[in-house]
Scaffold this motif. Structure first.
Motif, PDB file in Angstrom:
ATOM      1  N   GLN A  58      39.353 145.404 -20.623  1.00 62.13           N
ATOM      2  CA  GLN A  58      40.459 145.612 -21.694  1.00 62.13           C
ATOM      3  C   GLN A  58      40.140 145.076 -22.707  1.00 62.13           C
ATOM      4  N   THR A  59      40.522 144.961 -23.257  1.00 56.70           N
ATOM      5  CA  THR A  59      40.946 145.244 -25.910  1.00 56.70           C
ATOM      6  C   THR A  59      41.802 145.161 -25.771  1.00 56.70           C
ATOM      7  N   ALA A  60      42.151 144.822 -27.424  1.00 58.85           N
ATOM      8  CA  ALA A  60      43.299 144.267 -27.799  1.00 58.85           C
ATOM      9  C   ALA A  60      43.386 144.271 -29.658  1.00 58.85           C
ATOM     10  N   GLU A  61      44.526 144.279 -29.889  1.00 55.95           N
ATOM     11  CA  GLU A  61      44.227 144.089 -31.474  1.00 55.95           C
ATOM     12  C   GLU A  61      44.042 142.425 -30.979  1.00 55.95           C
ATOM     13  N   VAL A  62      42.772 141.757 -32.219  1.00 52.25           N
ATOM     14  CA  VAL A  62      42.816 140.536 -32.163  1.00 52.25           C
ATOM     15  C   VAL A  62      43.768 139.485 -32.214  1.00 52.25           C
ATOM     16  N   HIS A  63      44.077 138.388 -31.979  1.00 56.50           N
ATOM     17  CA  HIS A  63      45.017 137.775 -31.961  1.00 56.50           C
ATOM     18  C   HIS A  63      44.754 136.084 -30.645  1.00 56.50           C
ATOM     19  N   PRO A  64      45.267 135.183 -31.505  1.00 56.22           N
ATOM     20  CA  PRO A  64      44.880 134.274 -31.696  1.00 56.22           C
ATOM     21  C   PRO A  64      45.606 134.179 -29.708  1.00 56.22           C
ATOM     22  N   ILE A  65      45.234 132.544 -29.252  1.00 51.60           N
ATOM     23  CA  ILE A  65      45.616 132.993 -27.876  1.00 51.60           C
ATOM     24  C   ILE A  65      46.086 131.713 -28.158  1.00 51.60           C
ATOM     25  N   THR A  66      48.745 132.557 -27.387  1.00 44.60           N
ATOM     26  CA  THR A  66      49.491 131.264 -28.011  1.00 44.60           C
ATOM     27  C   THR A  66      49.995 131.345 -27.061  1.00 44.60           C
ATOM     28  N   ALA A  67      49.853 132.802 -26.108  1.00 51.67           N
ATOM     29  CA  ALA A  67      50.939 132.304 -24.671  1.00 51.67           C
ATOM     30  C   ALA A  67      50.701 131.461 -23.703  1.00 51.67           C
ATOM     31  N   GLU A  68      51.705 130.633 -22.743  1.00 55.94           N
ATOM     32  CA  GLU A  68      51.823 129.745 -22.190  1.00 55.94           C
ATOM     33  C   GLU A  68      50.906 129.638 -21.268  1.00 55.94           C
ATOM     34  N   LEU A  69      50.595 130.597 -20.284  1.00 52.88           N
ATOM     35  CA  LEU A  69      49.871 130.902 -19.408  1.00 52.88           C
ATOM     36  C   LEU A  69      48.698 130.406 -19.938  1.00 52.88           C
ATOM     37  N   ASP A  70      47.933 131.720 -20.979  1.00 48.62           N
ATOM     38  CA  ASP A  70      47.223 131.530 -21.607  1.00 48.62           C
ATOM     39  C   ASP A  70      46.568 129.838 -21.938  1.00 48.62           C
ATOM     40  N   ARG A  71      47.666 129.121 -22.706  1.00 51.92           N
ATOM     41  CA  ARG A  71      46.717 127.941 -23.223  1.00 51.92           C
ATOM     42  C   ARG A  71      46.960 126.965 -21.953  1.00 51.92           C
ATOM     43  N   ALA A  72      47.615 127.207 -20.884  1.00 52.38           N
ATOM     44  CA  ALA A  72      47.177 126.503 -20.104  1.00 52.38           C
ATOM     45  C   ALA A  72      46.099 127.111 -18.941  1.00 52.38           C
ATOM     46  N   PHE A  73      45.628 127.865 -18.623  1.00 51.97           N
ATOM     47  CA  PHE A  73      44.465 128.197 -18.641  1.00 51.97           C
ATOM     48  C   PHE A  73      43.217 127.222 -19.530  1.00 51.97           C
ATOM     49  N   VAL A  74      43.181 127.552 -20.229  1.00 53.34           N
ATOM     50  CA  VAL A  74      42.302 127.299 -21.255  1.00 53.34           C
ATOM     51  C   VAL A  74      42.304 125.230 -20.997  1.00 53.34           C
ATOM     52  N   SER A  75      43.673 124.666 -21.409  1.00 52.76           N
ATOM     53  CA  SER A  75      43.499 123.388 -20.757  1.00 52.76           C
ATOM     54  C   SER A  75      43.091 123.078 -19.460  1.00 52.76           C
ATOM     55  N   GLU A  76      43.217 123.786 -18.370  1.00 52.79           N
ATOM     56  CA  GLU A  76      42.411 123.858 -17.190  1.00 52.79           C
ATOM     57  C   GLU A  76      40.742 123.709 -17.597  1.00 52.79           C
ATOM     58  N   LEU A  77      40.352 124.691 -18.186  1.00 47.39           N
ATOM     59  CA  LEU A  77      39.163 125.270 -18.757  1.00 47.39           C
ATOM     60  C   LEU A  77      38.330 123.736 -19.265  1.00 47.39           C
ATOM     61  N   ARG A  78      39.336 123.180 -20.037  1.00 48.85           N
ATOM     62  CA  ARG A  78      38.453 122.327 -21.054  1.00 48.85           C
ATOM     63  C   ARG A  78      38.172 121.074 -19.491  1.00 48.85           C
ATOM     64  N   GLY A  79      38.849 120.814 -18.870  1.00 50.83           N
ATOM     65  CA  GLY A  79      38.378 119.531 -17.615  1.00 50.83           C
ATOM     66  C   GLY A  79      37.170 120.058 -16.706  1.00 50.83           C
ATOM     67  N   LEU A  80      37.110 121.508 -16.826  1.00 46.10           N
ATOM     68  CA  LEU A  80      36.370 121.894 -16.399  1.00 46.10           C
ATOM     69  C   LEU A  80      35.012 121.718 -16.983  1.00 46.10           C
ATOM     70  N   VAL A  81      34.580 121.850 -18.485  1.00 43.50           N
ATOM     71  CA  VAL A  81      33.463 121.327 -18.648  1.00 43.50           C
ATOM     72  C   VAL A  81      32.998 120.659 -19.070  1.00 43.50           C
ATOM     73  N   GLU A  82      34.368 119.567 -19.080  1.00 35.23           N
ATOM     74  CA  GLU A  82      33.988 118.519 -19.065  1.00 35.23           C
ATOM     75  C   GLU A  82      33.465 117.414 -17.812  1.00 35.23           C
ATOM     76  N   GLN A  83      33.855 117.856 -16.739  1.00 39.34           N
ATOM     77  CA  GLN A  83      33.080 117.743 -15.435  1.00 39.34           C
ATOM     78  C   GLN A  83      32.282 118.113 -15.275  1.00 39.34           C
ATOM     79  N   THR A  84      31.723 119.623 -15.583  1.00 35.62           N
ATOM     80  CA  THR A  84      30.792 119.994 -15.249  1.00 35.62           C
ATOM     81  C   THR A  84      29.447 118.398 -15.619  1.00 35.62           C
ATOM     82  N   THR A  85      29.676 118.969 -17.544  1.00 33.95           N
ATOM     83  CA  THR A  85      28.420 118.793 -18.353  1.00 33.95           C
ATOM     84  C   THR A  85      28.488 116.639 -18.159  1.00 33.95           C
ATOM     85  N   GLU A  86      29.610 115.812 -17.307  1.00 34.16           N
ATOM     86  CA  GLU A  86      29.545 114.859 -16.912  1.00 34.16           C
ATOM     87  C   GLU A  86      28.097 115.091 -15.277  1.00 34.16           C
TER      88      GLU A  86
END
Length: 277
Positions: A58-86
């Motif tokens: 998948q390719t596209a022009e470079v844009h920041p992550i702003t869509a609600e679905l994408d930000r919600a996914f990243v929010s859950e990804l944060r939690g995963l990084v914290e859990q696995t690191t712990e």
């Protein structure tokens, strides 16, 4: 002898499948050699390979992550990084692998990719930012998940890393790249609703159930559809509704409120599907 037997296992199962079984072994607990676990590991290797091929295509022009679905996914990804690191800091490698694997299947490959791929492929005028957000979210998710899997599945992660991330990151090997940190995600805004991804998954599941009940394929286009939920649930769905409709190939749609339905519950009350020739 022992060495030839071990060599035979590696040849039959693959090195990553063997590492997967070892990664699931808990400290202080006897672990039996189970052929079924090898098969699960091999299936995971195949899925990582296929999901990675799709994401990196998948390719596209470079844009920041702003869509609600994408930000919600990243929010859950944060939690995963914290859990696995712990878990790893507490010498609980098996739990770190379990959490990473569960997230990969339940939140990335079988949900976020399916919900975001239509937007990642969109070429409609005015969709550049939304498309760029989807592609960036998919690539970020893959990048971090590869690094989380790397201690347990060193060969498939190294292979996929070499396709794009080695050059982009400046680390020729994934095993020289840093362990994921939540600080890498700090520039991405939190979603308006931390449960947006879950709302999208629940709505998608309800629509797919309607397809299954009608005995049509999951890829069948929906001519028209009425989706019911409690008033608050409908409002929580709206920011990610377009991704759900695209993922389920839904055309005309109507949202209706039902006070008798529990929160975070969706029900398809009417659906017509496009006839196949």
């Amino acid at each position: 002898d022992v060495s030839s037997a071990a060599s035979d296992v590696y040849k039959r199962q693959g090195a990553d499948a063997v590492r997967y079984l070892a990664g699931n072994a808990r400290l202080g607990v006897d672990t039996a050699i189970d052929e079924k676990v090898y098969k699960i590991g091999k299936r995971l290797v195949t899925k990582i390979f296929n999901a990675s091929k799709f994401v990196l295509s998948q390719t596209a022009e470079v844009h920041p992550i702003t869509a609600e679905l994408d930000r919600a996914f990243v929010s859950e990804l944060r939690g995963l990084v914290e859990q696995t690191t712990e878990s790893l800091e507490g010498f609980d490698h098996a739990h770190a692998l379990m959490d990473t694997e569960s997230f990969f299947w339940s939140r990335f490959s079988d949900t976020y990719i399916e919900l975001g791929k239509a937007r990642a492929r969109s070429e409609e005028a005015g969709d550049a930012a939304a498309r760029g957000s989807a592609v960036a979210g998919l690539r970020l998710g893959l990048n971090l998940l590869l690094r989380l899997f790397a201690p347990f599945m060193p060969y498939i992660t190294e292979e996929v890393w070499s396709w794009a991330f080695a050059e982009e990151s400046g680390h020729s090997s994934i095993h020289r790249a840093s362990w994921p940190r939540v600080e890498e995600l700090q520039e991405i805004a939190e979603p308006a609703d931390a449960g947006s991804l879950e709302m999208a998954v629940l709505a998608q599941t309800a629509i797919n159930k309607a397809k299954a009940d009608a005995q049509v394929g999951m890829g069948r286009e929906v001519e028209s559809l009425t989706l019911a939920a409690a008033p608050a649930t409908i409002e929580r769905l709206r920011p990610v509704l377009s991704d759900v409709l695209a993922a389920t190939r839904c055309g005309e749609h109507r949202l209706t409120t039902r006070d008798d339905l529990e929160e975070e519950t969706f029900e398809v009350t009417e659906a017509r599907f496009v006839e196949r020739d």
